[in-house]
Design an enzyme around this catalytic site. Structure first.
Site, PDB file in Angstrom:
ATOM      1  N   HIS A 266       0.844  -1.192   0.000  1.00  0.00           N
ATOM      2  CA  HIS A 266       0.000   0.000   0.000  1.00  0.00           C
ATOM      3  C   HIS A 266       0.882   1.245   0.000  1.00  0.00           C
ATOM      4  O   HIS A 266       1.896   1.306   0.686  1.00  0.00           O
ATOM      5  CB  HIS A 266      -0.925   0.011   1.215  1.00  0.00           C
ATOM      6  CG  HIS A 266      -2.087   0.949   1.058  1.00  0.00           C
ATOM      7  ND1 HIS A 266      -1.964   2.316   1.186  1.00  0.00           N
ATOM      8  CD2 HIS A 266      -3.381   0.714   0.740  1.00  0.00           C
ATOM      9  CE1 HIS A 266      -3.135   2.883   0.981  1.00  0.00           C
ATOM     10  NE2 HIS A 266      -4.014   1.933   0.709  1.00  0.00           N
TER      11      HIS A 266
ATOM     12  N   PHE B 178      -7.777  -9.938  15.125  1.00  0.00           N
ATOM     13  CA  PHE B 178      -7.943  -8.636  15.761  1.00  0.00           C
ATOM     14  C   PHE B 178      -9.413  -8.246  15.723  1.00  0.00           C
ATOM     15  O   PHE B 178      -9.936  -7.843  14.677  1.00  0.00           O
ATOM     16  CB  PHE B 178      -7.069  -7.604  15.060  1.00  0.00           C
ATOM     17  CG  PHE B 178      -5.726  -8.162  14.668  1.00  0.00           C
ATOM     18  CD1 PHE B 178      -4.858  -8.645  15.637  1.00  0.00           C
ATOM     19  CD2 PHE B 178      -5.351  -8.252  13.336  1.00  0.00           C
ATOM     20  CE1 PHE B 178      -3.638  -9.182  15.294  1.00  0.00           C
ATOM     21  CE2 PHE B 178      -4.136  -8.794  12.980  1.00  0.00           C
ATOM     22  CZ  PHE B 178      -3.262  -9.266  13.957  1.00  0.00           C
TER      23      PHE B 178
ATOM     24  N   ASP C 226     -12.465  -6.459  15.555  1.00  0.00           N
ATOM     25  CA  ASP C 226     -12.965  -5.121  15.286  1.00  0.00           C
ATOM     26  C   ASP C 226     -14.416  -5.201  14.826  1.00  0.00           C
ATOM     27  O   ASP C 226     -15.168  -6.062  15.270  1.00  0.00           O
ATOM     28  CB  ASP C 226     -12.071  -4.416  14.264  1.00  0.00           C
ATOM     29  CG  ASP C 226     -12.079  -5.104  12.889  1.00  0.00           C
ATOM     30  OD1 ASP C 226     -12.729  -6.157  12.740  1.00  0.00           O
ATOM     31  OD2 ASP C 226     -11.449  -4.568  11.959  1.00  0.00           O
TER      32      ASP C 226
ATOM     33  N   ASP D 150      -6.765 -12.830   9.196  1.00  0.00           N
ATOM     34  CA  ASP D 150      -7.380 -11.548   9.533  1.00  0.00           C
ATOM     35  C   ASP D 150      -7.066 -10.487   8.484  1.00  0.00           C
ATOM     36  O   ASP D 150      -7.959  -9.781   7.993  1.00  0.00           O
ATOM     37  CB  ASP D 150      -6.886 -11.085  10.905  1.00  0.00           C
ATOM     38  CG  ASP D 150      -7.498  -9.773  11.346  1.00  0.00           C
ATOM     39  OD1 ASP D 150      -7.110  -8.724  10.787  1.00  0.00           O
ATOM     40  OD2 ASP D 150      -8.373  -9.770  12.225  1.00  0.00           O
TER      41      ASP D 150
ATOM     42  N   ASP E 204      -8.929  -6.977   4.205  1.00  0.00           N
ATOM     43  CA  ASP E 204      -8.770  -6.480   2.836  1.00  0.00           C
ATOM     44  C   ASP E 204      -9.959  -6.884   1.973  1.00  0.00           C
ATOM     45  O   ASP E 204     -10.464  -6.085   1.168  1.00  0.00           O
ATOM     46  CB  ASP E 204      -7.474  -7.023   2.212  1.00  0.00           C
ATOM     47  CG  ASP E 204      -6.231  -6.387   2.802  1.00  0.00           C
ATOM     48  OD1 ASP E 204      -6.346  -5.316   3.429  1.00  0.00           O
ATOM     49  OD2 ASP E 204      -5.138  -6.977   2.644  1.00  0.00           O
TER      50      ASP E 204
END
Length: 362
Positions: free
Chosen positions: A59, A248, A250, A335, A340
């Site tokens: 990125h 993670f 979220d 993850d 993505d």
């Protein structure tokens, strides 16, 4: 299946907590058949795309060189890596930061703001600066492109507090460098997670569920994972126990897990989430509990913990299926891939609601 009993490390505590939450959940489940299908699809797609840690540096906003400066950049970004979804009514656009002719929203708006500040010669990744920077200085760093039509970055006051807190700890105990924290942990991801949650209170993603403490540690674990990915498992990113890190928890990955069939919600929770998205779009920020009114789901509410805990447990089951098939993929890569995937397939997932919680933990 008995609850995992271990007190040896932060990530083990997270996995134990996730299993406990999953076994005591009333409105979120991890369907075994869905997990198996999801594991197969994810494994095939990761193989076909050659998905690996190298994706992290592809990125244009992430550091392209793995060095000490990259560690400080990652630490600042992950200290602030929480709550980017838009909250105002429709007349305001989402918080936006543009760089090099491209506009960024969500997590990437934070990265763009940090990079923009560095180009303006603001030492935003140095603890000596952000530990004592004024609210006005930091508001300038995180300014939106057009405040007349766009909302400000969510939770600005909390972000300022976080930077002051972590910066002062680094200055007082680690020579102002998070790289010193990393090196002190001598290649142990577990030790690094434990050090982070011990030394920096804003990373203590700890709650109570069914009468016992549970530990989710989203930002502490993703901080370690980002360093690992940036260095591609070498140098300062060489950790001998990386596979012990969980996913993670979220709000975006649960959406992808639901899409893949590895997570399921009760009808009443699904209806609540759908009505909440509408309520928040209309400017209703109600946080009553329980049962909550449509709007923001309070941090630590049982439904929020069920969604997050079951997400961790679902990814662990996916990881085990992939491993049993003779392939390898740790929870971090799964993850990263699903996050993505969710961002790239926003339109396909539009009908799947996400839970909305204003929290410094994710």
């Amino acid at each position: 299946m008995p609850v995992i009993r271990t007190q040896s490390g932060a990530s083990e505590k997270v996995l134990e907590s996730a299993q406990f939450i999953s076994e005591h959940s009333k409105d979120v489940t991890v369907p075994a058949a869905g997990v198996k299908r999801a594991a197969q699809k994810i494994m095939e797609r990761m193989k076909s795309t050659g998905y690996s840690t190298a994706e992290w540096k592809k990125h244009q906003l992430t550091p392209s060189v793995a060095n000490a400066d990259a560690i400080e950049w990652i630490f600042v970004v992950d200290a602030l890596n929480f709550s980017f979804w838009p909250s105002r009514a429709a007349e305001h656009e989402q918080y936006t930061v543009s760089l090099d002719g491209k506009s960024y929203r969500g997590y990437w708006s934070l990265c763009a703001a940090i990079n923009r500040a560095q180009r303006e010669h603001i030492e935003i990744t140095r603890a000596s600066y952000y530990a004592h920077a004024s609210a006005e200085q930091l508001a300038h760093v995180f300014r939106t492109d057009d405040p007349a039509i766009q909302e400000s970055i969510p939770m600005l006051e909390e972000r300022i507090h976080v930077l002051h807190e972590v910066g002062q700890v680094l200055l007082a105990k680690y020579g102002g460098k998070f790289a010193n924290v990393v090196r002190q942990c001598q290649g142990s991801a577990q030790m690094l997670v434990e050090t982070v949650v011990r030394e920096f209170p804003c990373f203590r993603d700890e709650h109570e569920f069914c009468g016992r403490p549970v530990y989710l540690y989203k930002r502490a674990q993703i901080l370690v994972a980002d360093i690992w990915a940036c260095f591609e498992g070498r140098g300062d990113g060489l950790f001998n126990d990386m596979d012990q890190i969980t996913m993670f928890a979220d709000y975006r990955v649960p959406q992808a897990l639901y899409h893949f069939g590895a997570l399921d919600y009760s009808p009443r929770l699904l209806e609540y989430l759908r009505r909440s998205e509408i309520a928040v779009q209309q400017g209703d920020g109600s946080q009553t509990q329980p049962p909550p009114q449509p709007g923001l789901l309070p941090s630590g509410h049982p439904w929020e913990l069920e969604i997050r805990g079951n997400s961790i447990w679902a990814v662990e089951q996916i990881r085990r299926h992939i491993h049993a098939s003779g392939h390898s993929a740790n929870a971090i890569l799964i993850d990263f891939y699903m996050w993505d995937y969710a961002k790239e397939h926003t339109a396909a997932m539009r009908t799947i609601p996400i839970h909305l919680t204003r929290s410094k933990f994710y």
